[in-house]
Design an enzyme around this catalytic site. Structure first.
Site, short mmCIF file in Angstrom:
data_model
loop_
_atom_site.label_atom_id
_atom_site.label_comp_id
_atom_site.label_asym_id
_atom_site.label_seq_id
_atom_site.Cartn_x
_atom_site.Cartn_y
_atom_site.Cartn_z
N TYR A 171 0.86 -1.18 0.00
CA TYR A 171 0.00 0.00 0.00
C TYR A 171 0.90 1.23 0.00
O TYR A 171 2.02 1.19 -0.47
CB TYR A 171 -0.95 -0.08 1.22
CG TYR A 171 -2.15 0.84 1.11
CD1 TYR A 171 -2.98 0.82 -0.02
CD2 TYR A 171 -2.44 1.73 2.12
CE1 TYR A 171 -4.06 1.67 -0.12
CE2 TYR A 171 -3.53 2.59 2.02
CZ TYR A 171 -4.33 2.57 0.90
OH TYR A 171 -5.39 3.42 0.80
N LYS B 36 -21.55 -19.92 -7.73
CA LYS B 36 -20.88 -19.85 -9.04
C LYS B 36 -19.43 -19.42 -8.86
O LYS B 36 -18.53 -19.96 -9.50
CB LYS B 36 -21.63 -18.85 -9.93
CG LYS B 36 -21.14 -18.82 -11.36
CD LYS B 36 -21.82 -19.88 -12.20
CE LYS B 36 -21.43 -19.74 -13.66
NZ LYS B 36 -22.29 -20.54 -14.52
#
Lengths: 177, 479
Positions: free
Chosen positions: B70, B125
């Protein structure tokens, strides 16, 4: 006008045989074939606006108006007949009238009320041929301008006419009462 | 239509025993079992509170490492991508991340349940995407009032993804959404209910034709049902050389033909079906299914989940050694044993408890593995056909028979091969950003597709995934 053959081009997708038609003024004998074609067009129009819902007695009305206009010198009903395997079968109909324009010139307007072709005869130049044919017949009846009426939401019709030099002149807007 | 999920392999019941029992008793049992599985699924969903989570893929030795992952370090990564946007496929997880987009308008057999209720299905899914394809998939059910809203939202999120999987969107709007979104974004867009089912169907059909000695160019084919799957199946068959005049579509209104009463309505509401109405059925047959199946070689039903929709006399009216696919779920249009008794040489269904399951899960994980590895810009039909052909080859490799025209979900070695074939096709079609050799694509697909199973096992071993709590059903190990 005598019956005439016109070469329909192969479809845009390149499939299927050539579709040729011959066009002639309709007669009373054509009514049984013309009525269903006209109704198909009206039912298609139904798809574009709930205010174009087809009436229950539309079939009777179609027969009446076609019969009257076949006999009316101020109106035109053309029958498009197939050729080859479709010989003798009506595959399209054109309906038009000559109207007086009360305040404007040119004073006579040829109004195309309906042009309908069975799907397999579309996108081959046949519709364009019908448009030119009916235009010259309207001109022969004294019309100095040709207009076409169709549902505002029918974008295919909008494009078809725009491509051939038509532009919106007057609009009809509606609301239910 | 074939179900997306590979139903748990029914190890306890062999297909042969299952068939001998006859449909009714087995059907009652199946209904009872479905109910039990439903109870258990709710219980487990509550226990695990969802099925997927994000997991770091980089070492974090201490909080100091965040100056790399970061700020401030990441700023340089950001600038690099700003200067060269394609680097987003190299410097971030975009290359392997897919959005599962739905409006919840046609979820499984449930219909329009809305985006919130679609979420558990999309999570499932996503789990399949990861487990079978090594693909990181993010469920994104959307509150969208119109196709335009859904399109705008899907287009807006595209920069974060390497692909978009449209899921459970009603027909016919799914056609327009797939077509338009594919034009707007530079990543592959897939709609499983169209392409996945059609690709699996075509794969099975290719082998069925081979076994019965037919050539697709001289085959008379009838498609029953003109929804998402069959309209695309028709398109793919035509691309494979099926003679348009020998292809007939049939729906609730009977044979689809150019002069059917509703054809003008179709031109406005369903131009995809309209175009097929004009192009197919050269003999200009009209009327019911009975007329369509006369002298047909192949019947592919993807219509109503009601046995009896296709009847023995339909099969008997076909040419000798007919091929019958009855793909409706959960109940096929005709039971396989009934179709075979009526003379069907090869029968396929959408179910895992019969031979020859036409299953989307054979296709979509591998297709996405392939297009992601090639960093494809789109999925043109030749890529779909490449997937179907490779799937067919995969089944052939293990030995073709009337009971084995498609790989089963257990034949896992097929999937990396399909992924590599898809990636090769992306290169051949000129839509690949990354052009590797076949062997490189294959090795990469193998590695990425094998990893998730190891990951799942490792998490379980380490106690990071809680063991499944005991229940009345679902104790069977299914993976």
């Amino acid at each position: 006008m005598s019956p005439r053959d016109v070469a329909g081009k192969p479809s845009a997708s390149g499939d299927g045989p050539e579709r040729k038609i011959s066009v002639r003024p309709a007669t009373e004998a054509d009514l049984p074939s013309l009525v269903p074609l006209l109704l198909r067009l009206k039912r298609l129009n139904e798809e574009f606006d709930p205010l174009l819902k087809v009436r229950e007695d539309a079939e009777k009305k179609a027969r009446e108006v076609l019969r009257a206009q076949i006999a009316d010198p101020k109106a035109l009903v053309l029958a498009a007949e197939g050729t080859g395997a479709d010989r003798g079968k009506l595959v399209g109909v054109v309906r038009a009238v000559v109207r007086e324009r009360m305040f404007y010139t040119p004073e006579l307007e040829g109004v195309i009320l309906d042009i309908y072709l069975l799907p397999l005869y579309r996108r081959r130049g046949v519709g364009e041929y019908l448009l030119e044919e009916v235009s010259s017949l309207l001109k022969a009846k004294g019309a100095g301008v040709v207009t076409a009426e169709f549902p505002a939401q029918n974008e295919i019709a909008v494009r078809f006419y725009a491509k051939r030099g038509f532009r919106p002149v007057t609009s009809i807007h509606a609301r239910s009462l | 239509m074939a179900e997306s999920a590979p139903a748990a392999p029914a190890r306890s019941r062999s297909p042969r025993r299952r068939a001998a029992e006859g449909p009714t008793s087995a059907e009652e049992r199946r209904a009872g079992q479905t109910e039990l599985l439903g109870h258990r699924a709710v219980e487990l969903s509550r226990f695990y509170a969802g099925k997927i989570e994000t997991v770091p893929k980089v070492p974090v030795r201490s909080l100091h490492d965040f100056s790399l992952w970061y700020s401030p370090g990441v700023a340089a990564v950001s600038r690099a991508i700003e200067a060269e946007p394609e680097l987003s496929f190299e410097l971030t997880g975009r290359w392997n991340t897919v959005a599962i987009v739905t409006d919840g308008s046609r979820v499984l057999g449930l219909g329009e349940v809305g985006p919130r209720a679609a979420l558990p299905v999309m999570e499932g899914k996503a789990l399949l995407f990861k487990f079978l394809g090594g693909v990181d998939a993010v469920p994104i059910p959307m509150q969208a009032k119109s196709p335009d809203e859904l399109l705008a939202a899907a287009e807006a999120i595209a920069p974060a993804f390497g692909g978009i999987n449209l899921e459970d969107i009603a027909s016919p709007k799914c056609f327009g959404i797939l077509e338009e979104l594919s034009k707007r974004v530079e990543i592959p867009v897939w709609h499983d209910d169209q392409l996945g089912t059609a690709a699996a169907t075509v794969a099975g059909l290719l082998n069925a034709l081979k076994i019965t000695g037919r050539d697709i160019r001289t085959t008379r084919t009838v498609l029953l049902g003109a929804g998402a799957a069959n309209l695309v199946t028709a398109r793919l068959l035509l691309a494979l050389g099926q003679e348009p005049s020998a292809l007939t579509l049939v729906d609730q209104k009977g044979i689809l033909h150019a002069e059917r009463e509703d054809v003008d309505e179709l031109s406005v509401r369903n131009p995809w079906k309209y175009r097929l109405a004009l192009r197919t059925n050269g003999g200009s047959r009209s009327g019911p299914l009975e007329r369509a199946v006369e002298d047909a070689d192949v019947l592919i039903a993807a219509s109503t989940p009601r046995p009896g929709t296709v009847r023995p006399e339909h099969v008997r009216a076909m040419r000798p050694e007919p091929i019958v696919f009855a793909l409706a779920n959960p109940a096929p249009e005709i039971w396989p044993e009934v179709a075979r008794e009526a003379g069907a040489a090869i029968v396929a269904t959408g179910r895992s408890d019969f031979p020859n399951q036409v299953n989307n899960s054979l296709v979509f994980p591998a297709v996405f593995r392939g297009v992601l590895d090639a960093r494809a810009r789109s999925i043109p039909d030749p890529i779909v056909l490449a997937a179907a052909r490779e799937l067919a080859r995969g089944a052939e490799h293990k030995g073709l028979s009337v009971h084995h025209i498609l790989p089963t979900m257990e034949e896992a070695e097929v999937f990396p091969a399909v992924a590599a074939a898809v990636a090769d096709a992306a290169v051949a079609e000129g839509v690949a950003r990354q052009r590797l050799s076949h062997d490189e694509f294959l090795a990469r697909a193998k590695a990425l597709m094998e990893r998730p199973a190891r990951l799942v096992r490792a998490l379980a071993r380490a106690g990071l995934t809680a063991p499944m709590p005991r229940g009345r059903v679902g104790q069977r190990r299914s993976v």
